[in-house]
Design a protein around this motif. Sequence first.
Motif, PDB file in Angstrom:
ATOM      1  N   UNK A  40       0.820  -1.217   0.000  1.00 21.83           N
ATOM      2  CA  UNK A  40       0.000   0.000   0.000  1.00 21.83           C
ATOM      3  C   UNK A  40       0.853   1.267   0.000  1.00 21.83           C
ATOM      4  N   UNK A  41       2.165   1.099   0.102  1.00 24.24           N
ATOM      5  CA  UNK A  41       3.115   2.224   0.087  1.00 24.24           C
ATOM      6  C   UNK A  41       2.821   3.248   1.187  1.00 24.24           C
ATOM      7  N   UNK A  42       2.747   2.765   2.392  1.00 24.52           N
ATOM      8  CA  UNK A  42       2.502   3.636   3.534  1.00 24.52           C
ATOM      9  C   UNK A  42       3.765   4.426   3.875  1.00 24.52           C
ATOM     10  N   UNK A  43       3.568   5.520   4.599  1.00 26.19           N
ATOM     11  CA  UNK A  43       4.740   6.252   5.078  1.00 26.19           C
ATOM     12  C   UNK A  43       5.437   5.414   6.143  1.00 26.19           C
ATOM     13  N   UNK A 122      -3.410 -11.044   4.814  1.00 23.73           N
ATOM     14  CA  UNK A 122      -3.489  -9.746   4.151  1.00 23.73           C
ATOM     15  C   UNK A 122      -4.279  -8.778   5.015  1.00 23.73           C
ATOM     16  N   UNK A 123      -3.924  -7.502   4.936  1.00 24.53           N
ATOM     17  CA  UNK A 123      -4.680  -6.418   5.547  1.00 24.53           C
ATOM     18  C   UNK A 123      -5.092  -5.466   4.429  1.00 24.53           C
ATOM     19  N   UNK A 124      -6.369  -5.055   4.414  1.00 25.66           N
ATOM     20  CA  UNK A 124      -6.899  -4.205   3.350  1.00 25.66           C
ATOM     21  C   UNK A 124      -6.914  -2.754   3.836  1.00 25.66           C
ATOM     22  N   UNK A 125      -5.985  -1.976   3.320  1.00 21.10           N
ATOM     23  CA  UNK A 125      -5.772  -0.630   3.852  1.00 21.10           C
ATOM     24  C   UNK A 125      -6.962   0.304   3.611  1.00 21.10           C
ATOM     25  N   UNK A 126      -7.612   0.221   2.447  1.00 14.27           N
ATOM     26  CA  UNK A 126      -8.765   1.082   2.175  1.00 14.27           C
ATOM     27  C   UNK A 126      -9.871   0.874   3.205  1.00 14.27           C
ATOM     28  N   UNK A 127     -10.109  -0.373   3.592  1.00 14.73           N
ATOM     29  CA  UNK A 127     -11.139  -0.673   4.585  1.00 14.73           C
ATOM     30  C   UNK A 127     -10.752  -0.125   5.958  1.00 14.73           C
ATOM     31  N   UNK A 129      -8.822   2.457   6.423  1.00 17.59           N
ATOM     32  CA  UNK A 129      -8.938   3.914   6.319  1.00 17.59           C
ATOM     33  C   UNK A 129     -10.393   4.359   6.462  1.00 17.59           C
ATOM     34  N   UNK A 130     -11.314   3.590   5.905  1.00 22.65           N
ATOM     35  CA  UNK A 130     -12.746   3.921   6.034  1.00 22.65           C
ATOM     36  C   UNK A 130     -13.184   3.821   7.493  1.00 22.65           C
ATOM     37  N   UNK A 131     -12.712   2.809   8.186  1.00 24.28           N
ATOM     38  CA  UNK A 131     -13.037   2.658   9.610  1.00 24.28           C
ATOM     39  C   UNK A 131     -12.524   3.863  10.400  1.00 24.28           C
ATOM     40  N   UNK A 132     -11.341   4.296  10.067  1.00 20.16           N
ATOM     41  CA  UNK A 132     -10.761   5.490  10.696  1.00 20.16           C
ATOM     42  C   UNK A 132     -11.621   6.728  10.427  1.00 20.16           C
ATOM     43  N   UNK A 138      -7.698   7.017  15.569  1.00 22.77           N
ATOM     44  CA  UNK A 138      -6.345   7.126  15.026  1.00 22.77           C
ATOM     45  C   UNK A 138      -6.088   6.041  13.976  1.00 22.77           C
ATOM     46  N   UNK A 139      -5.649   6.462  12.799  1.00 21.15           N
ATOM     47  CA  UNK A 139      -5.409   5.507  11.707  1.00 21.15           C
ATOM     48  C   UNK A 139      -4.314   4.488  12.043  1.00 21.15           C
ATOM     49  N   UNK A 140      -3.148   4.899  12.563  1.00 19.88           N
ATOM     50  CA  UNK A 140      -2.141   3.886  12.920  1.00 19.88           C
ATOM     51  C   UNK A 140      -2.634   2.922  13.993  1.00 19.88           C
ATOM     52  N   UNK A 141      -3.456   3.427  14.916  1.00 21.59           N
ATOM     53  CA  UNK A 141      -3.970   2.560  15.978  1.00 21.59           C
ATOM     54  C   UNK A 141      -4.929   1.520  15.419  1.00 21.59           C
ATOM     55  N   UNK A 142      -5.832   1.954  14.520  1.00 22.97           N
ATOM     56  CA  UNK A 142      -6.751   0.989  13.898  1.00 22.97           C
ATOM     57  C   UNK A 142      -5.973  -0.022  13.070  1.00 22.97           C
ATOM     58  N   UNK A 143      -5.021   0.462  12.267  1.00 20.49           N
ATOM     59  CA  UNK A 143      -4.221  -0.433  11.430  1.00 20.49           C
ATOM     60  C   UNK A 143      -3.467  -1.447  12.285  1.00 20.49           C
ATOM     61  N   UNK A 144      -2.868  -1.000  13.377  1.00 24.38           N
ATOM     62  CA  UNK A 144      -2.144  -1.918  14.255  1.00 24.38           C
ATOM     63  C   UNK A 144      -3.039  -2.983  14.849  1.00 24.38           C
TER      64      UNK A 144
END
Length: 200
Positions: A40-43, A122-127, A129-132, A138-144
């Motif tokens: 997903x080319x995250x920072x 796999x983790x789906x980043x768009x999903x 991001x929508x939850x965030x 917090x996006x990093x917190x949800x992703x983690x």
Amino acid sequence: MLGLARCSFLLGILVLGRFAETKKLPTADPSVSVAVYDDARLSSDMLRHAEEEATRVFDKAGVSTVWILCKSNGEPIPDPRCQDVAAPTHLALRIVQRAWKTSDSIFGVAFLSEKGTGAYGDVFYDSVEKLHRDWNVSLPRVLGHVMAHELGHLLLGSNAHSRQGIMRPDWHGDELRRASMGALLFTAEQARAIREKLSR
């Protein structure tokens, strides 16, 4: 005097022996290493904070984690540990932009065999991001947390979903509030099962 000295000597041995029996050496937490492929080319900051969040979740379960970046900005990273995937102690997690055939309410997938074992998820980043966006968490917190959830499937096997905690199949307001407070975790039973699996 000799008899008294001998008694004192024996008493000393008994006391020392008893102390040696009760004093246990610290044991290291079981450990899992995770090869991360960032499609997903995250920072680097986003990925680092997400890994820190997932690490905290596993720390609470008594499990240490080692993160190995194997792909970043579309380029593979030549780390030999990326080739060592073997369940359950070395897993692989790929962060992709979106799922091909699932709705945006699905945040990831763990690939399990019929026996309930697997090493890839796999983790789906768009999903995520929508939850965030929908819940202002917090996006990093949800992703983690999503990363920890998918790794939980790989470590707990089939039927890993539960009615409470991080392995709930769907997350709404209560789960996301708990995640924002750092309280969305594995249950005690799940944590014990993960530790036992990694210690075998």
